[in-house]
Design an enzyme around this catalytic site. Structure first.
Site, PDB file in Angstrom:
ATOM      1  N   HIS A   1       1.220  -1.681  -0.353  1.00  0.00           N
ATOM      2  CA  HIS A   1      -0.095   0.058   0.389  1.00  0.00           C
ATOM      3  C   HIS A   1       1.252   0.862  -0.024  1.00  0.00           C
ATOM      4  CE1 HIS A   1      -3.934   2.722   1.330  1.00  0.00           C
ATOM      5  NE2 HIS A   1      -2.549   3.137   1.527  1.00  0.00           N
ATOM      6  N   GLU A   2       1.654   1.193   0.756  1.00  0.00           N
ATOM      7  CA  GLU A   2       2.364   2.672   0.806  1.00  0.00           C
ATOM      8  C   GLU A   2       3.217   2.893   0.012  1.00  0.00           C
ATOM      9  OE1 GLU A   2       2.009   4.653   2.787  1.00  0.00           O
ATOM     10  OE2 GLU A   2       0.396   3.467   4.331  1.00  0.00           O
TER      11      GLU A   2
ATOM     12  N   HIS B   1       1.716   4.778  -2.967  1.00  0.00           N
ATOM     13  CA  HIS B   1       1.774   5.684  -2.563  1.00  0.00           C
ATOM     14  C   HIS B   1       2.973   6.318  -3.429  1.00  0.00           C
ATOM     15  CE1 HIS B   1      -1.998   7.275  -0.752  1.00  0.00           C
ATOM     16  NE2 HIS B   1      -1.599   5.727   0.434  1.00  0.00           N
TER      17      HIS B   1
ATOM     18  N   HIS C   1       3.302   6.810  -7.419  1.00  0.00           N
ATOM     19  CA  HIS C   1       2.572   7.984  -7.128  1.00  0.00           C
ATOM     20  C   HIS C   1       3.756   9.043  -6.938  1.00  0.00           C
ATOM     21  CE1 HIS C   1      -1.377   9.998  -7.027  1.00  0.00           C
ATOM     22  NE2 HIS C   1      -1.109  10.510  -7.908  1.00  0.00           N
TER      23      HIS C   1
END
Length: 673
Positions: free
Chosen positions: A466-467, A470, A473
């Site tokens: 998940h991190e 990010h 991104h």
């Protein structure tokens, strides 16, 4: 002044070892002064206001201050101290005042307005149009149209809010650090896995204590409430976890909550909005509080029957197994794990040997390489702020630098709980040079012990992915202007890249790349993979209702005018429609709800579920074409990961997917339809 000079470091990375705590205040003063001069130069420019000499110039002003602030506040979360917290309390009002000096400057706003009023004749690119719109709205939303008395009031509110948010977070950290459960009788730890027991013994030893020590840090707390058979001890640590900053002591957050909620509402009213939620949601995909509440309640309607069935099943199981008449919150993780083992014969202890931290991280790297054509190379000549941190060069296939990546994975005293992605330097293009970003992932995983490497639970595996989503991104950002780069997007779009990345954790083809036994190198058996997929929806109704309850609580605080006499009573009323477990009188979730009272999620907690709708719909496209399909990955990189906030997110999503997202994919994936 370290931050006013060019860093004489590889890739201009932050020279952490040269920064002394005692230097921060002088650096802040100097960087604020330089940024003020840059803004003054824009105001005093006698040329006709243009996009370049006003809008772009504002966006590139104060870059040294941005880097200093990023560094300081990132470290205040990951490596803080009492002294650092005192400095934070002192410099936060300076930054608020500086920010207000800009947004409330009448002469500067008039220049922006001149450019804004002729925007249709300027022949701007989509990115430039977005920046112009964002700058104009940003000034209006921060008080540019107020009279002098109202501007003064706004400054006062913003200064108070900056301090209150900091204090809120400091109190939660202090309460987390102030508790420990010291066990000297080994029989009290019956059921606890060896790895967790060994970590607790090492922690006790580091504190010069015999036996075992458990804390409220998640890697210590979670195994305890999940596995320890002793119900009274589970109750003790669970209550301690739930009453952080709710103990009527110096670290109590109840008054802070009342003040934050009141001031946010006053601020919104001052700016012409009905509520803080109305103000926030104007710049979100969801647009208004009614749409958010309707979205949350629609999902609740679909999820609650499943949650009630699951709760009844869990209650009956606990009764049958241990004669428990009433399921309490400290029973939740314990009996959920027991039921999961019974149903799927699968527990984290079976899986953990296949999820050595280094292998999982390399798996995330390999998946990014297959999808987006980037490679990660660990390097040892980049300065770091703690010995636990690892540093990587991120390169494209031609060997060009894409980003610098920092990974910081273990809990320690000066680090707040949870997991997050952040940036030490933004990506932007200036003077023909594409400045590449410096991105960091910070987590709190179980550290290695003398006998075992860091082995992750499956939940921690999805957290890492998940991190890392990010992180991608941020790393793959490719925009001209810093304020539109990377994760600078609508808040309810920002979770799409992170949540979509979690999907690869459930795919056999992806797991084969990294889920290897840390001792034998054996790839995770197919039956375990099947069970991971089978159990993915285990108690999904309960998990969904829990998540929705936090979104509804957030909207209760921020959706309309509030007089909160009693924080606990207010919370109970907000949770009424989602309540399944009996309340615990000593506990209050709000007082440590850092996402909305310290972080940026106020009126935005719903965005986790909103982004799940996006991510389920997006991943369905990958599944349809192949989870490593280059065409789909290239479109995702081009329209989602690299574009930042240069265009409205729904337009970007439609360019990637070909249509707007629908909730069906999420409900289907979650087994709720």
């Amino acid at each position: 002044m370290v931050f006013l000079e060019n860093f004489n470091t590889k890739y201009q990375t932050t020279p952490f070892s040269l920064i002394k705590l005692s230097d921060y205040k002088d650096n802040f003063k100097a960087c604020i002064s330089k940024a003020k001069n840059e803004i003054d130069a824009i105001i005093q420019n006698s040329e006709e206001p243009t996009f370049e000499n006003v809008i772009a110039a504002i966006d590139f002003a104060g870059q040294e201050l941005d880097r200093l602030s990023s560094t300081f506040f990132n470290l205040n979360s990951a490596e803080t101290s009492d002294e650092m917290q005192k400095i934070a309390q002192e410099v936060s009002p300076w930054l608020t005042e500086f920010s207000n000096d800009i947004t409330l400057n009448e002469d500067l706003f008039q220049k922006i307005k001149i450019v804004y009023d002729k925007k249709d004749n300027l022949n701007l690119t989509t990115e430039q149009q977005t920046l112009l719109d964002k700058k104009y709205k940003g000034f209006v939303r921060n008080g540019a149209l107020l009279n002098e008395e109202q501007k003064k009031k706004l400054r006062e509110i913003d200064t108070q809010l900056a301090k209150l948010k900091l204090t809120f977070g400091e109190n939660v950290l202090a309460e987390t650090n102030n508790y420990q459960l010291h066990i000297t009788n080994e029989s009290d730890l019956k059921g606890l896995p060896e790895g967790a027991k060994e970590a607790a013994a090492e922690l006790a030893k580091s504190k010069n204590l015999q036996g075992w020590v458990f804390t409220l840090d998640i890697p210590s707390y979670l195994p305890f409430v999940t596995y320890v058979d002793n119900r009274e001890l589970r109750k003790e640590i669970s209550i301690a976890y739930g009453k952080k900053a709710f103990q009527n002591n110096e670290f109590d957050n109840q008054q802070n909550i009342k003040d934050i909620v009141r001031l946010r509402h006053e601020r919104a009213n001052l700016l012409g909005y009905q509520s803080h939620a109305d103000f926030v949601l104007e710049e979100r995909m969801a647009k208004n509080p009614e749409k958010v509440k309707s979205f949350l309640n629609d999902l609740l309607e679909k999820a609650k029957p499943a949650a009630e069935r699951e709760f009844a099943e869990l209650t009956a199981f606990a009764k049958e197994l241990d004669g428990i008449d009433h399921l309490e919150k400290w029973d939740s993780a314990y009996y959920s794990e027991k039921l999961k083992q019974k149903k799927f014969n699968l527990d984290d202890e079976k899986l953990k040997p296949y999820f050595k931290l280094e292998n999982v991280l390399n798996g995330a790297f390999t998946i990014a390489e297959k999808l987006y054509g980037i490679t990660f190379k660990e390097v040892f000549d980049i300065d770091k702020y703690h010995e636990d941190v690892k540093t990587y060069e991120v390169l494209d296939f031609d060997g060009n630098l894409v980003a610098v990546f920092y990974a910081d994975f273990f809990p320690r005293k000066g680090k707040r709980n949870g997991a997050w992605m952040t940036s030490f330097k933004s990506q932007y293009i200036k003077d023909g040079i594409n400045e590449r970003p410096h991105i960091s992932n910070v987590c709190n995983f179980t550290p290695p012990t003398k006998t075992k490497p860091s082995l992750l639970t499956f939940n921690e595996v999805t957290t890492l992915f998940h991190e890392f989503g990010h992180g991608l991104h941020g790393m793959l950002a490719n925009t001209t202007y810093p304020s539109l780069s990377g994760t600078s997007v609508f808040w309810d779009f920002v979770e799409l890249p992170s949540q979509v990345m979690e999907n690869w954790c459930y795919q056999p083809e992806a797991l084969a790349l990294f889920a290897k036994h840390y001792e034998t190198g054996e790839i995770i058996p197919q039956e375990y993979v099947d069970k991971i997929k089978e159990s993915a929806n285990f108690l999904e109704g309960l998990a969904t209702v829990r998540q929705l309850s936090f979104g509804l609580l957030d909207m209760a605080y921020h959706g309309k005018a509030q007089t909160i006499d009693d924080v606990k009573a207010f919370e109970l009323a907000a949770f009424e429609s989602t309540k399944l477990y009996p309340d615990v009188a000593e506990n209050c979730m709000s007082t440590s709800f850092s996402h909305i009272f310290q972080g940026g999620y106020s009126s935005g907690y719903y965005s986790y579920k909103w982004a799940e709708v996006l991510d389920a719909d997006a991943f369905a496209y990958f599944e349809e074409k192949g989870i490593f399909n280059k065409e789909v990955a290239t479109k995702f990189k081009e329209y989602v990961l690299s574009k930042g906030g240069t265009e409205h997110p729904m337009e970007l999503y439609k360019k990637f997917r070909g249509h707007e997202p629908t909730p069906e994919a999420l409900l289907k994936r979650a087994g709720l339809i």
